[in-house]
Design a protein around this motif. Structure first.
Motif, PDB file in Angstrom:
ATOM      1  N   GLU A  54      56.448 -62.842  26.821  1.00  0.00           N
ATOM      2  CA  GLU A  54      56.590 -61.990  27.998  1.00  0.00           C
ATOM      3  C   GLU A  54      56.561 -60.515  27.615  1.00  0.00           C
ATOM      4  OE1 GLU A  54      56.545 -62.818  31.062  1.00  0.00           O
ATOM      5  OE2 GLU A  54      56.500 -64.986  30.739  1.00  0.00           O
ATOM      6  N   SER A  55      57.210 -60.177  26.480  1.00  0.00           N
ATOM      7  CA  SER A  55      57.217 -58.787  26.031  1.00  0.00           C
ATOM      8  C   SER A  55      55.802 -58.305  25.724  1.00  0.00           C
ATOM      9  CB  SER A  55      58.106 -58.650  24.798  1.00  0.00           C
ATOM     10  OG  SER A  55      58.047 -57.342  24.269  1.00  0.00           O
ATOM     11  N   VAL A 215      47.656 -49.533  20.454  1.00  0.00           N
ATOM     12  CA  VAL A 215      48.481 -50.591  21.046  1.00  0.00           C
ATOM     13  C   VAL A 215      48.889 -51.565  19.949  1.00  0.00           C
ATOM     14  CG1 VAL A 215      48.577 -52.439  22.739  1.00  0.00           C
ATOM     15  CG2 VAL A 215      47.297 -50.346  23.247  1.00  0.00           C
ATOM     16  N   ASN A 216      50.208 -51.879  19.830  1.00  0.00           N
ATOM     17  CA  ASN A 216      50.732 -52.787  18.809  1.00  0.00           C
ATOM     18  C   ASN A 216      51.403 -53.982  19.465  1.00  0.00           C
ATOM     19  OD1 ASN A 216      49.989 -51.070  16.628  1.00  0.00           O
ATOM     20  ND2 ASN A 216      51.806 -49.809  17.024  1.00  0.00           N
ATOM     21  N   LEU A 217      51.169 -55.165  18.901  1.00  0.00           N
ATOM     22  CA  LEU A 217      51.859 -56.392  19.285  1.00  0.00           C
ATOM     23  C   LEU A 217      52.689 -56.835  18.090  1.00  0.00           C
ATOM     24  CD1 LEU A 217      49.002 -58.332  21.131  1.00  0.00           C
ATOM     25  CD2 LEU A 217      50.738 -56.827  22.116  1.00  0.00           C
ATOM     26  N   LEU A 218      54.023 -56.632  18.157  1.00  0.00           N
ATOM     27  CA  LEU A 218      54.925 -56.833  17.019  1.00  0.00           C
ATOM     28  C   LEU A 218      54.410 -56.025  15.831  1.00  0.00           C
ATOM     29  CD1 LEU A 218      55.957 -60.602  17.288  1.00  0.00           C
ATOM     30  CD2 LEU A 218      57.110 -58.582  18.202  1.00  0.00           C
ATOM     31  N   ILE A 285      46.866 -61.632  20.022  1.00  0.00           N
ATOM     32  CA  ILE A 285      47.088 -62.647  18.982  1.00  0.00           C
ATOM     33  C   ILE A 285      48.256 -62.179  18.115  1.00  0.00           C
ATOM     34  CG2 ILE A 285      46.087 -63.930  17.066  1.00  0.00           C
ATOM     35  CD1 ILE A 285      43.332 -63.352  18.206  1.00  0.00           C
ATOM     36  N   VAL A 286      49.321 -63.030  18.056  1.00  0.00           N
ATOM     37  CA  VAL A 286      50.526 -62.696  17.282  1.00  0.00           C
ATOM     38  C   VAL A 286      50.789 -63.839  16.303  1.00  0.00           C
ATOM     39  CG1 VAL A 286      52.980 -62.157  17.370  1.00  0.00           C
ATOM     40  CG2 VAL A 286      51.466 -61.419  19.229  1.00  0.00           C
ATOM     41  N   PRO A 287      50.904 -63.596  14.999  1.00  0.00           N
ATOM     42  CA  PRO A 287      51.227 -64.653  14.039  1.00  0.00           C
ATOM     43  C   PRO A 287      52.586 -65.276  14.368  1.00  0.00           C
ATOM     44  CG  PRO A 287      50.432 -62.705  12.892  1.00  0.00           C
ATOM     45  CD  PRO A 287      50.637 -62.295  14.324  1.00  0.00           C
ATOM     46  N   TYR A 288      52.650 -66.599  14.348  1.00  0.00           N
ATOM     47  CA  TYR A 288      53.885 -67.306  14.698  1.00  0.00           C
ATOM     48  C   TYR A 288      54.980 -67.067  13.660  1.00  0.00           C
ATOM     49  CZ  TYR A 288      56.857 -71.008  16.511  1.00  0.00           C
ATOM     50  OH  TYR A 288      57.916 -71.707  17.038  1.00  0.00           O
ATOM     51  N   GLU A 289      54.616 -66.699  12.452  1.00  0.00           N
ATOM     52  CA  GLU A 289      55.617 -66.434  11.408  1.00  0.00           C
ATOM     53  C   GLU A 289      56.539 -65.289  11.816  1.00  0.00           C
ATOM     54  OE1 GLU A 289      53.513 -65.698   7.849  1.00  0.00           O
ATOM     55  OE2 GLU A 289      52.832 -67.772   7.578  1.00  0.00           O
ATOM     56  N   GLU A 290      56.015 -64.309  12.521  1.00  0.00           N
ATOM     57  CA  GLU A 290      56.848 -63.198  12.951  1.00  0.00           C
ATOM     58  C   GLU A 290      57.864 -63.629  14.004  1.00  0.00           C
ATOM     59  OE1 GLU A 290      54.715 -59.752  14.071  1.00  0.00           O
ATOM     60  OE2 GLU A 290      53.321 -59.833  12.381  1.00  0.00           O
ATOM     61  N   VAL A 291      57.538 -64.704  14.730  1.00  0.00           N
ATOM     62  CA  VAL A 291      58.463 -65.204  15.753  1.00  0.00           C
ATOM     63  C   VAL A 291      59.615 -65.962  15.116  1.00  0.00           C
ATOM     64  CG1 VAL A 291      58.663 -66.667  17.799  1.00  0.00           C
ATOM     65  CG2 VAL A 291      56.597 -65.318  17.429  1.00  0.00           C
TER      66      VAL A 291
END
Length: 612
Positions: A54-55, A215-218, A285-291
């Motif tokens: 959501e973020s 623009v940054n995603l995590l 696209i966000v790597p799941y490892e960061e989650v």
């Protein structure tokens, strides 16, 4: 010896109270904790994924809004340019490369500069008519034949003129090493509404991509912008204009986000939002490892908590064995001695809790059992004597009655005497009565064929016909296909007798009774129908309720037994005892028109579990 030992161990495992308590502790304590840990971890993981998704979707929506603003500005400029009266005059005039053309160019450039202030992404604005005249915001006013026109302009003009839409967005193309997308709109004559030219805005994708770079995603997430043909507008690792056909796009479909794997089996969080006005799609696209990094601390604390609960369950199990199980095992050993006949054993009752009360109750039970055994022994002796005297009295009573065999021989003598005297009617009735008595006295077989039961009915109705002087008309219907079907002996006569007794009154002019047999799938139904006065609705309800009530409860319906007939009720219970609860008697009646009694029996006889 080894087999006996293994057998004892298995029995102890199955019967041991302590093992069962341990299993309960494991089932109600340990297993739920383990399930809770797995479910909790997955739930929190999903919540974290949702929160992060959501973020990042909010970030994508911000980018989406900016692109919509650009599209809105372009629409506004296209519209203002197309309806401006001066530009309308310029488009309508013929191509000219002289002083007038220069003045028209300056007028157009000055007007456009006012419109594009604060929009550096707009590279160029061009107007063209269908006679080859062209003026752009860079001051060029030569005809199409004098300068090179980008091929995409001609394509936009053809699409606008030949299509139904008044706005066209071109594919990605390159001019002067600048990646472009053009927006075209028809210029319609304000007086006639006829198309007189087009206005085209060139959008500099380099300026768009520059804004997307920020623009940054995590920490290491990326965004991708694709046009309506899935060509790259922005991608940090691919060139603008190239085709983008990665398989993970299909997994998203219409979902805002999902988890998937790349070709290298790396798990990723994929997000998307669509810009419907432009036909573009924005992906994240966000790597799941960061989650999952955020879950490491929670998982450690939860494992510590689980270990503490396992130790606590172990301490509880040891305490239960000492406080509860051992006293119960002691009582079990004492009970085994009582089972072997030793009524002198007693349990210790020093404790004041439930276990102590159990010991006191055990001691009282042993004393009472010993006293009851002595009392039962004396009662059994007295009962045996009473039963002996009762059977002796019954035997003497039976011997004092006329035997059925003597009665049967007497009826034969009467029939012989009536024949000798020439009284044929008495002879016929006595012969029928003799045959009825002979059929009734037979004890085997218990089950008879429908054919035999109907023959018995005919003998019985001969006597009834003689008794009532032929005022009742009887009819029979027994197909050959069901004559072999078995039913308990003397099942139909009580029903017929009940109909003769209750069906008719003095007001009935026509008195008739029909016995009809029909096949219903795997069952046979025998209907006894009369033309009598029928049964009142309230009384019929009580009779049917009496038939559906267990035999032991039928004392509640004693007021209606006279109407239903004890014999009819007994037949109903006998049929259900032989064939099952789905068989037996049902009664329907219409007041003033008659009554129908239906007997349902199976074609193939199979004894019920009760008779077995």
């Amino acid at each position: 010896m080894i087999k006996e030992w293994n057998s004892m161990n298995r029995q102890w495992f199955v019967r041991s109270l302590y093992i069962r308590i341990l299993l309960i502790l494991v089932v109600l304590g340990l297993i739920p904790l383990m399930v809770l840990s797995v479910v909790g971890y997955r739930t929190i993981s999903n919540l974290m994924v949702e929160m992060i998704a959501e973020s990042n979707l909010q970030t994508l929506n911000q980018v989406q809004n900016k692109l919509k603003q650009v599209d809105s500005v372009i629409d506004d400029i296209l519209l203002k340019t197309a309806v401006n009266s001066n530009i309308q005059q310029i488009i309508k005039s013929k191509p000219d490369e002289g002083w007038n053309a220069y003045l028209e160019s300056r007028l157009f450039v000055d007007y456009i500069q006012l419109l594009v202030i604060g929009n550096p992404e707009i590279y160029n604005i061009t107007i063209l008519n269908f006679d080859g005249k062209r003026i752009d915001s860079q001051g060029r006013f030569l005809s199409n034949t004098s300068i090179d026109v980008p091929p995409i302009y001609n394509q936009i003009m053809d699409d606008l003129v030949g299509g139904s839409s008044n706005k066209i967005i071109s594919p990605i193309y390159q001019t002067s090493r600048i990646d472009m997308i053009s927006f075209g709109k028809l210029i319609l004559d304000l007086q006639t509404g006829e198309p007189i030219g087009v206005v085209i805005i060139d959008l500099n994708l380099g300026m768009i991509n520059k804004g997307l770079n920020d623009v940054n995603l995590l920490q290491s997430g990326i965004i991708i912008l694709l046009d309506q043909n899935d060509h790259v507008i922005y991608h940090p690792e691919q060139k603008t204009g190239t085709s983008h056909k990665e398989t993970w796009i299909k997994t998203l479909e219409s979902m805002p986000y999902t988890l998937g794997k790349t070709e290298n089996e790396n798990q990723m969080l994929y997000l998307q939002t669509k810009i419907d006005e432009l036909g573009w799609t924005l992906y994240g696209i966000v790597p799941y490892e960061e989650v999952i990094k955020k879950l490491v601390d929670f998982r450690f604390k939860f494992n510590i908590f689980l270990l503490i609960m396992i130790v606590a369950i172990g301490i509880v199990a040891i305490s239960i064995r000492k406080v509860f199980v051992m006293p119960v095992l002691t009582l079990q050993r004492l009970m085994r001695k009582v089972e072997s006949g030793d009524f002198t054993v007693r349990a210790s009752s020093k404790r004041n809790d439930e276990i102590g009360q159990l010991g006191i109750s055990f001691n009282q039970m042993v004393r009472q059992i010993k006293e009851l055994i002595e009392q039962v022994y004396e009662v059994r002796i007295n009962e045996s004597r009473a039963l002996y005297y009762q059977k002796q009295a019954e035997l003497e009573a039976l011997q004092s009655h006329i035997t059925p065999h003597f009665l049967y021989n007497t009826l034969h003598s009467i029939s012989w005497l009536a024949n000798r005297k020439g009284i044929r009617e008495i002879q016929s009735v006595v012969d029928s009565l003799s045959s009825i008595l002979q059929y009734s006295l037979q004890t085997t077989p218990k089950m008879v064929k429908l054919r035999d039961e109907f023959e018995y009915l005919k003998l019985y109705l001969d006597i009834i016909d003689f008794r009532y002087g032929g005022t009742i008309e009887f009819s029979y219907e027994l197909p050959e296909t069901v004559q072999h079907v078995l039913l308990p002996r003397l099942s139909l006569q009580p029903i017929l007798e009940n109909a003769i007794k209750h069906a008719f009154n003095e007001t009935n002019e026509k008195k008739s009774i029909s016995i009809i047999t029909v096949q219903d799938n795997k069952d046979v139904i025998v209907k006894v129908e009369d033309s009598g006065s029928g049964i009142q609705e309230e009384e019929l309800t009580h009779i049917n309720r009496m038939l559906s009530t267990p035999e032991r409860d039928n004392e509640l319906h004693s007021d209606h037994k006279d109407r239903a007939g004890i014999g009819l009720i007994n037949v109903h219970y006998r049929l259900q005892m032989w064939f099952g609860k789905e068989y037996g008697i049902t009664i329907t009646s219409t007041e003033g028109r008659g009554t129908t009694v239906q007997i349902r029996i199976p074609i193939e006889y199979k004894a019920t579990d009760t008779l077995k």
